[in-house]
Design a protein around this motif. Sequence first.
Motif, PDB file in Angstrom:
ATOM      1  N   GLY A 101       0.977  -1.252   0.084  1.00 24.93           N
ATOM      2  CA  GLY A 101       0.064   0.101  -0.125  1.00 24.93           C
ATOM      3  C   GLY A 101       0.651   1.193  -0.071  1.00 24.93           C
ATOM      4  N   SER A 102       0.268   2.427  -0.181  1.00 27.09           N
ATOM      5  CA  SER A 102       0.982   3.631  -0.070  1.00 27.09           C
ATOM      6  C   SER A 102       1.482   4.012   1.182  1.00 27.09           C
ATOM      7  N   GLU A 103       1.265   3.335   2.244  1.00 25.45           N
ATOM      8  CA  GLU A 103       1.904   3.438   3.577  1.00 25.45           C
ATOM      9  C   GLU A 103       3.536   3.196   3.214  1.00 25.45           C
ATOM     10  N   GLY A 104       3.493   2.085   2.501  1.00 24.99           N
ATOM     11  CA  GLY A 104       4.727   1.418   2.607  1.00 24.99           C
ATOM     12  C   GLY A 104       5.475   1.819   1.086  1.00 24.99           C
ATOM     13  N   GLU A 105       5.817   0.830   0.194  1.00 26.18           N
ATOM     14  CA  GLU A 105       6.424   0.971  -1.211  1.00 26.18           C
ATOM     15  C   GLU A 105       5.466   0.578  -2.150  1.00 26.18           C
ATOM     16  N   GLY A 106       4.203   0.289  -1.919  1.00 25.37           N
ATOM     17  CA  GLY A 106       3.163  -0.088  -2.924  1.00 25.37           C
ATOM     18  C   GLY A 106       2.195   1.063  -3.176  1.00 25.37           C
ATOM     19  N   LEU A 107       1.003   0.599  -3.630  1.00 26.01           N
ATOM     20  CA  LEU A 107      -0.231   1.619  -4.159  1.00 26.01           C
ATOM     21  C   LEU A 107      -1.281   1.045  -3.566  1.00 26.01           C
ATOM     22  N   ASP A 108      -2.301   2.156  -3.338  1.00 29.87           N
ATOM     23  CA  ASP A 108      -3.701   1.718  -2.622  1.00 29.87           C
ATOM     24  C   ASP A 108      -4.677   1.493  -3.821  1.00 29.87           C
ATOM     25  N   VAL A 109      -5.466   0.521  -3.783  1.00 29.01           N
ATOM     26  CA  VAL A 109      -6.720   0.317  -4.479  1.00 29.01           C
ATOM     27  C   VAL A 109      -7.724   1.385  -4.331  1.00 29.01           C
ATOM     28  N   THR A 110      -8.154   2.130  -5.207  1.00 29.22           N
ATOM     29  CA  THR A 110      -9.115   3.072  -5.057  1.00 29.22           C
ATOM     30  C   THR A 110     -10.313   2.962  -5.631  1.00 29.22           C
ATOM     31  N   ASP A 111     -10.571   2.132  -6.563  1.00 35.31           N
ATOM     32  CA  ASP A 111     -11.828   1.711  -7.085  1.00 35.31           C
ATOM     33  C   ASP A 111     -11.591   0.637  -8.170  1.00 35.31           C
ATOM     34  N   GLY A 112     -12.292   0.122  -8.963  1.00 26.75           N
ATOM     35  CA  GLY A 112     -12.045  -0.794 -10.156  1.00 26.75           C
ATOM     36  C   GLY A 112     -13.485  -1.393 -10.577  1.00 26.75           C
ATOM     37  N   ARG A 125      -0.931   6.122  -5.369  1.00 18.63           N
ATOM     38  CA  ARG A 125      -0.218   6.632  -4.341  1.00 18.63           C
ATOM     39  C   ARG A 125       0.432   8.127  -4.400  1.00 18.63           C
ATOM     40  N   ASP A 126       0.137   8.864  -3.385  1.00 20.11           N
ATOM     41  CA  ASP A 126       0.306  10.205  -3.571  1.00 20.11           C
ATOM     42  C   ASP A 126      -0.057  10.933  -4.817  1.00 20.11           C
ATOM     43  N   LYS A 127       0.655  11.480  -5.800  1.00 12.98           N
ATOM     44  CA  LYS A 127       0.454  11.969  -7.177  1.00 12.98           C
ATOM     45  C   LYS A 127       0.274  11.024  -8.335  1.00 12.98           C
ATOM     46  N   VAL A 128       0.668   9.799  -8.110  1.00 13.26           N
ATOM     47  CA  VAL A 128       0.891   8.576  -9.088  1.00 13.26           C
ATOM     48  C   VAL A 128      -0.446   7.947  -8.997  1.00 13.26           C
ATOM     49  N   THR A 129      -0.990   7.786 -10.157  1.00 11.97           N
ATOM     50  CA  THR A 129      -2.222   7.164 -10.510  1.00 11.97           C
ATOM     51  C   THR A 129      -1.887   5.943 -11.443  1.00 11.97           C
ATOM     52  N   GLY A 130      -2.490   4.815 -11.257  1.00 12.35           N
ATOM     53  CA  GLY A 130      -1.992   3.700 -12.095  1.00 12.35           C
ATOM     54  C   GLY A 130      -3.436   2.842 -12.145  1.00 12.35           C
ATOM     55  N   ALA A 131      -3.279   1.693 -12.921  1.00 14.99           N
ATOM     56  CA  ALA A 131      -4.080   0.586 -12.866  1.00 14.99           C
ATOM     57  C   ALA A 131      -3.347  -0.680 -12.985  1.00 14.99           C
ATOM     58  N   LEU A 132      -4.240  -1.798 -12.261  1.00 14.71           N
ATOM     59  CA  LEU A 132      -3.672  -3.004 -12.338  1.00 14.71           C
ATOM     60  C   LEU A 132      -4.919  -3.989 -13.209  1.00 14.71           C
ATOM     61  N   VAL A 133      -4.454  -4.252 -14.419  1.00 15.81           N
ATOM     62  CA  VAL A 133      -5.466  -5.030 -15.262  1.00 15.81           C
ATOM     63  C   VAL A 133      -5.138  -6.426 -15.218  1.00 15.81           C
ATOM     64  N   ALA A 134      -6.039  -7.089 -14.445  1.00 19.89           N
ATOM     65  CA  ALA A 134      -5.761  -8.643 -14.516  1.00 19.89           C
ATOM     66  C   ALA A 134      -7.066  -9.372 -15.353  1.00 19.89           C
TER      67      ALA A 134
END
Length: 175
Positions: A101-112, A125-134
């Motif tokens: 998660g964003s508290e560590g070295e990862g990212l938080d899931v915000t929706d999907g 994560r902060d100002k970084v936005t991304g997506a994980l496509v499974a």
Amino acid sequence: MSTAALFAALICASAQSATANDRADRDFFNDVAGKWSGPGEIVEGKMKGTRFRCELDGLPLEDGGTGFRLDGRCRTGMFSHPVTAVFIREGDTYRGQFLDGSEGEGLDVTDGVIEDGKAVIQLKRDKVTGALVANLLDAENFNITLLIKGGTRFVPVIGLSLKRETDALAVGAIK
């Protein structure tokens, strides 16, 4: 269709009924259960071209909620790194984390959204936005792509091509 276009199309898709969403989610979560392994590659950034191999377990949530967890390790050469992704449905939204998660070295899931065997999971994560496509291609093949938003488009950063691990079953007869 490019991954970025798929992401945009799925996020902008009109909402289905809650019952259909629940069923699609549960079906997807059940289908990704099991052991997966396969190669991956960093396709963008300072480590571009780095190849690795992952062994992941698709697991149900420990509390019995609606969602899934991928746990395992990815390794390149002598180096190995733990990998965890948790995707939890809560009402009409999703939460969870990629890595720690964003508290560590990862990212938080915000929706999907889940549709037709694909989960597009929004990450931040902060100002970084991304997506994980499974993308569950079929019962034996599972692709995962991590994208990061660069400017006005999503750029693939990491790609994985996983195959389901099955126990070898010897069948024969003794005479």
